[in-house]
Design a protein around this motif. Sequence first.
Motif, PDB file in Angstrom:
ATOM      1  N   VAL A 201       0.837  -1.201   0.000  1.00 47.00           N
ATOM      2  CA  VAL A 201       0.000   0.000   0.000  1.00 47.00           C
ATOM      3  C   VAL A 201       0.875   1.257   0.000  1.00 47.00           C
ATOM      4  CG1 VAL A 201      -1.718   1.320   1.310  1.00 47.00           C
ATOM      5  CG2 VAL A 201      -1.938  -1.153   1.112  1.00 47.00           C
ATOM      6  N   ALA A 202       1.969   1.230   0.771  1.00 45.68           N
ATOM      7  CA  ALA A 202       2.851   2.392   0.878  1.00 45.68           C
ATOM      8  C   ALA A 202       3.486   2.738  -0.458  1.00 45.68           C
ATOM      9  CB  ALA A 202       3.925   2.124   1.930  1.00 45.68           C
ATOM     10  N   ASN A 203       3.781   1.703  -1.282  1.00 43.02           N
ATOM     11  CA  ASN A 203       4.455   1.943  -2.555  1.00 43.02           C
ATOM     12  C   ASN A 203       3.519   1.998  -3.750  1.00 43.02           C
ATOM     13  OD1 ASN A 203       7.007   1.907  -1.309  1.00 43.02           O
ATOM     14  ND2 ASN A 203       6.898  -0.338  -1.223  1.00 43.02           N
ATOM     15  N   ASP A 204       2.249   2.035  -3.490  1.00 43.06           N
ATOM     16  CA  ASP A 204       1.287   1.940  -4.591  1.00 43.06           C
ATOM     17  C   ASP A 204       0.324   3.117  -4.497  1.00 43.06           C
ATOM     18  OD1 ASP A 204      -0.978   1.247  -6.175  1.00 43.06           O
ATOM     19  OD2 ASP A 204      -0.322  -0.841  -6.122  1.00 43.06           O
ATOM     20  N   THR A 205       0.372   4.009  -5.497  1.00 38.16           N
ATOM     21  CA  THR A 205      -0.454   5.226  -5.431  1.00 38.16           C
ATOM     22  C   THR A 205      -1.934   4.905  -5.359  1.00 38.16           C
ATOM     23  OG1 THR A 205       1.142   5.923  -7.085  1.00 38.16           O
ATOM     24  CG2 THR A 205      -0.473   7.549  -6.385  1.00 38.16           C
ATOM     25  N   ILE A 206      -2.361   3.934  -6.178  1.00 38.87           N
ATOM     26  CA  ILE A 206      -3.798   3.632  -6.229  1.00 38.87           C
ATOM     27  C   ILE A 206      -4.268   3.077  -4.886  1.00 38.87           C
ATOM     28  CG2 ILE A 206      -5.532   2.153  -7.290  1.00 38.87           C
ATOM     29  CD1 ILE A 206      -3.967   2.408  -9.905  1.00 38.87           C
ATOM     30  N   LEU A 207      -3.530   2.081  -4.377  1.00 36.13           N
ATOM     31  CA  LEU A 207      -3.923   1.477  -3.100  1.00 36.13           C
ATOM     32  C   LEU A 207      -3.840   2.497  -1.978  1.00 36.13           C
ATOM     33  CD1 LEU A 207      -2.439  -2.113  -3.097  1.00 36.13           C
ATOM     34  CD2 LEU A 207      -4.718  -1.347  -3.714  1.00 36.13           C
TER      35      LEU A 207
ATOM     36  N   SER B  73     -13.032  -5.600  -3.521  1.00 35.16           N
ATOM     37  CA  SER B  73     -11.673  -5.214  -3.127  1.00 35.16           C
ATOM     38  C   SER B  73     -10.689  -6.370  -3.255  1.00 35.16           C
ATOM     39  CB  SER B  73     -11.672  -4.662  -1.691  1.00 35.16           C
ATOM     40  OG  SER B  73     -11.794  -5.689  -0.760  1.00 35.16           O
ATOM     41  N   LEU B  74     -11.166  -7.564  -3.680  1.00 34.35           N
ATOM     42  CA  LEU B  74     -10.209  -8.630  -4.012  1.00 34.35           C
ATOM     43  C   LEU B  74      -9.359  -8.222  -5.206  1.00 34.35           C
ATOM     44  CD1 LEU B  74     -12.601 -11.651  -3.634  1.00 34.35           C
ATOM     45  CD2 LEU B  74     -10.472 -11.424  -2.396  1.00 34.35           C
ATOM     46  N   ASP B  75      -9.986  -7.482  -6.137  1.00 28.70           N
ATOM     47  CA  ASP B  75      -9.220  -6.861  -7.218  1.00 28.70           C
ATOM     48  C   ASP B  75      -9.007  -5.410  -6.806  1.00 28.70           C
ATOM     49  OD1 ASP B  75      -9.261  -8.795  -9.781  1.00 28.70           O
ATOM     50  OD2 ASP B  75     -11.089  -9.043  -8.621  1.00 28.70           O
ATOM     51  N   ALA B  76      -8.020  -5.199  -5.957  1.00 31.23           N
ATOM     52  CA  ALA B  76      -7.938  -3.933  -5.222  1.00 31.23           C
ATOM     53  C   ALA B  76      -7.708  -2.718  -6.123  1.00 31.23           C
ATOM     54  CB  ALA B  76      -6.850  -4.019  -4.167  1.00 31.23           C
ATOM     55  N   HIS B  77      -7.052  -2.929  -7.265  1.00 33.45           N
ATOM     56  CA  HIS B  77      -6.815  -1.784  -8.146  1.00 33.45           C
ATOM     57  C   HIS B  77      -8.030  -1.415  -8.967  1.00 33.45           C
ATOM     58  CE1 HIS B  77      -2.416  -2.767  -7.707  1.00 33.45           C
ATOM     59  NE2 HIS B  77      -2.488  -1.491  -7.423  1.00 33.45           N
ATOM     60  N   TRP B  78      -8.922  -2.361  -9.083  1.00 30.68           N
ATOM     61  CA  TRP B  78     -10.037  -2.231 -10.011  1.00 30.68           C
ATOM     62  C   TRP B  78     -11.284  -1.762  -9.283  1.00 30.68           C
ATOM     63  CZ3 TRP B  78     -14.716  -4.975 -10.625  1.00 30.68           C
ATOM     64  CH2 TRP B  78     -15.327  -4.855 -11.874  1.00 30.68           C
ATOM     65  N   TYR B  79     -12.135  -1.061  -9.976  1.00 28.22           N
ATOM     66  CA  TYR B  79     -13.444  -0.778  -9.394  1.00 28.22           C
ATOM     67  C   TYR B  79     -14.459  -0.619 -10.511  1.00 28.22           C
ATOM     68  CZ  TYR B  79     -13.305   4.073 -10.868  1.00 28.22           C
ATOM     69  OH  TYR B  79     -13.256   5.201 -11.628  1.00 28.22           O
TER      70      TYR B  79
ATOM     71  N   THR C 275     -10.118  -2.575 -17.998  1.00 29.77           N
ATOM     72  CA  THR C 275     -10.321  -3.743 -18.858  1.00 29.77           C
ATOM     73  C   THR C 275      -9.559  -4.969 -18.368  1.00 29.77           C
ATOM     74  OG1 THR C 275      -8.613  -2.854 -20.274  1.00 29.77           O
ATOM     75  CG2 THR C 275     -10.864  -2.575 -21.005  1.00 29.77           C
ATOM     76  N   VAL C 276      -8.540  -4.764 -17.533  1.00 35.97           N
ATOM     77  CA  VAL C 276      -7.725  -5.893 -17.083  1.00 35.97           C
ATOM     78  C   VAL C 276      -8.588  -6.939 -16.382  1.00 35.97           C
ATOM     79  CG1 VAL C 276      -7.076  -4.756 -14.911  1.00 35.97           C
ATOM     80  CG2 VAL C 276      -5.625  -6.537 -15.843  1.00 35.97           C
ATOM     81  N   TYR C 277      -9.623  -6.473 -15.698  1.00 38.10           N
ATOM     82  CA  TYR C 277     -10.521  -7.384 -14.978  1.00 38.10           C
ATOM     83  C   TYR C 277     -11.146  -8.404 -15.929  1.00 38.10           C
ATOM     84  CZ  TYR C 277     -14.376  -8.691 -11.813  1.00 38.10           C
ATOM     85  OH  TYR C 277     -15.260  -9.366 -11.020  1.00 38.10           O
ATOM     86  N   PHE C 278     -11.689  -7.886 -17.046  1.00 37.54           N
ATOM     87  CA  PHE C 278     -12.336  -8.802 -17.990  1.00 37.54           C
ATOM     88  C   PHE C 278     -11.320  -9.504 -18.873  1.00 37.54           C
ATOM     89  CE2 PHE C 278     -16.004  -6.022 -17.063  1.00 37.54           C
ATOM     90  CZ  PHE C 278     -16.822  -7.012 -16.570  1.00 37.54           C
ATOM     91  N   GLN C 279     -10.216  -8.833 -19.133  1.00 40.19           N
ATOM     92  CA  GLN C 279      -9.170  -9.464 -19.946  1.00 40.19           C
ATOM     93  C   GLN C 279      -8.694 -10.737 -19.276  1.00 40.19           C
ATOM     94  OE1 GLN C 279      -5.546  -9.463 -19.476  1.00 40.19           O
ATOM     95  NE2 GLN C 279      -5.138 -10.300 -21.501  1.00 40.19           N
TER      96      GLN C 279
END
Lengths: 429, 176
Positions: free
Chosen positions: A116-122, A198-204, A279-283
Amino acid sequence: MDQFTITSKQRNVLFGFMGLGLLCMIITFLGDDMFHTRFWTNFLHNSVFFTGIAFMGLFTIAAFTTAMAGWYTLIKRIWEAYSMFLIPGLILMGIVVISVVGHLNHLYHWTDAEAVANDTILNGKSGFLNSGWYAGGTAVIVGLWVFFAWKMRSISLDEDKNGTTAYTHHKQYRIWAAAFLPIAGFSSAAVIWQWIMSLDAHWYSTLFAWYAGASWFVSSIALTIILITYLKSKGYLEKVTQEHLHDLGKFLFAFSIFWTYLWFSQYMLIWYGNVGEETVYFQQRQEDYPVLFYGNLLLNFIAPFFVLMRNDTKRKYGTMVFASIVVLFGHWWDFFQMIKPGARITAMEAMAHHGGDHGAHEAGHSAMEFAMGYSLPGLLEIGTMLGFLALFLFVVLNQLAKAPLVPKNDPYLEESLHHHVELHGDDGH
Amino acid sequence: MSKENKEVLYGLYDDEEYLLKAVDQAKAEHLEISEVFTPFPVHGLDPKLGLAESRLHIAGFVYGALGTLTAFLFMTWVFTRDWPIIFGGKPYFSAPAFIPITFELTVLFAAVGMVVSFYIVCGLGPGVVNKTLDDRITDDKFCIAFDVTGAEPTFIDKVKGFLSQSGASEVNTKSI
């Protein structure tokens, strides 16, 4: 027969399946990776699925009461019994919460403080995606549902004993039902974000809560149809006729299409918008989990659409039970498909990072290999599901045994007894 | 619609309960009912009269399927053969983008097709005037009608007797 009693045979069968479920969970746990990802995703999957069905039982009563619907009064007790599963549901989700907060697994990427500390989105989402919200949100929201379920159930049971023609119980019941609707709408979205999205934490996706909620609702209706048919075959609910079945069938049909509508709206907007982080979610799902992805549409749209389209199929117990089993399994499959791919990547990344697993895997870049329990539900998943289903039915049947099946002082009972929807048919039973 | 006038003997009932009982009674007495008019759909009347289920919904399915095919095939032809344009970097044949319009055309074809079929079957349409036995059958009266064109006076008396005895509040004859 107005009073349901659970037989020792039913109890033994249910205990047998619960034992099978427990055995499957133990086997899964022993043969698992270092974070026991398969075990915990299965646990999360089934807890969320059956807690959701219980929640939808309560939601359905609240919505129908507010809409002044009369047809469902004869089957009201079944949904009340569903809503009582929220108490075991709270315990099951409590176990998930403890495992997540206590770092017993790596289901959620946002539990990893370093990541989380190194990830802007999280980092940006950490105001909501954190252990405090996850634990507190689950406790408060499911706790609130339990409170409403208990309150409405106790008013309904008291109405049986002390109900009068002044209908004070029902007036009170309607206030609680109306109050529950907005709470249910907002709070269910919040827990769906926490538990599943939130299992796909980057995605919403802003549609996600509706889509998962529709999945719960259809499952709840499907299970109701199966349970009613079973109870009728045992001589209970003799006043419930094809007319009630027909209405449940319409709900199953309509909400299967509603689910498809939401599924497709979510898919098409993301596909057309073509933003990589969306799109990564569906990809991932289309490329690495094609059977899950397309099977989902086959089970939850194509099958119910064509089976339930005709008027007369919604009036036949056999066809309805068949369609309900397909759809119930289909929505369990849908939740499997929502949960597994994201949790798998998170766990793989965590394993590569912790260096515990040989061969660091660049998750998200190379194709996922087939893995039983992730790419498809394996026998252990089916066994676990049967165990949870048996637990659910055990609680529901025990609750049904606590009160008469017909709420005899409900003001809408008479309407339900004379419910008649089919213009062309004669009085069918 | 019909060229020749028909003599119709009909009874008006105040309630659908009387109507349903009268229909049963007519069947028991072997009197052939030619039409029943009600201001709203009465549950259980169709099987009593021995009417077959409407096939309008089958027609609706066919129209809907036709709409699905028309929309999907037309868009496929336009965007792959006739006038291929790239939208947002998507391939020419982009099925997901066709789905909303396919859905809309399915609904449109099914709805319009069923309305038109229904109008044709019922002999309705803009500018068509249909004679009614009594205006009150579109409001609050339930009617059983017998075709008595060229019937024996004894038969007419028998039907009249049946109508008034089975609870009809009015019995009339009309040439239509």
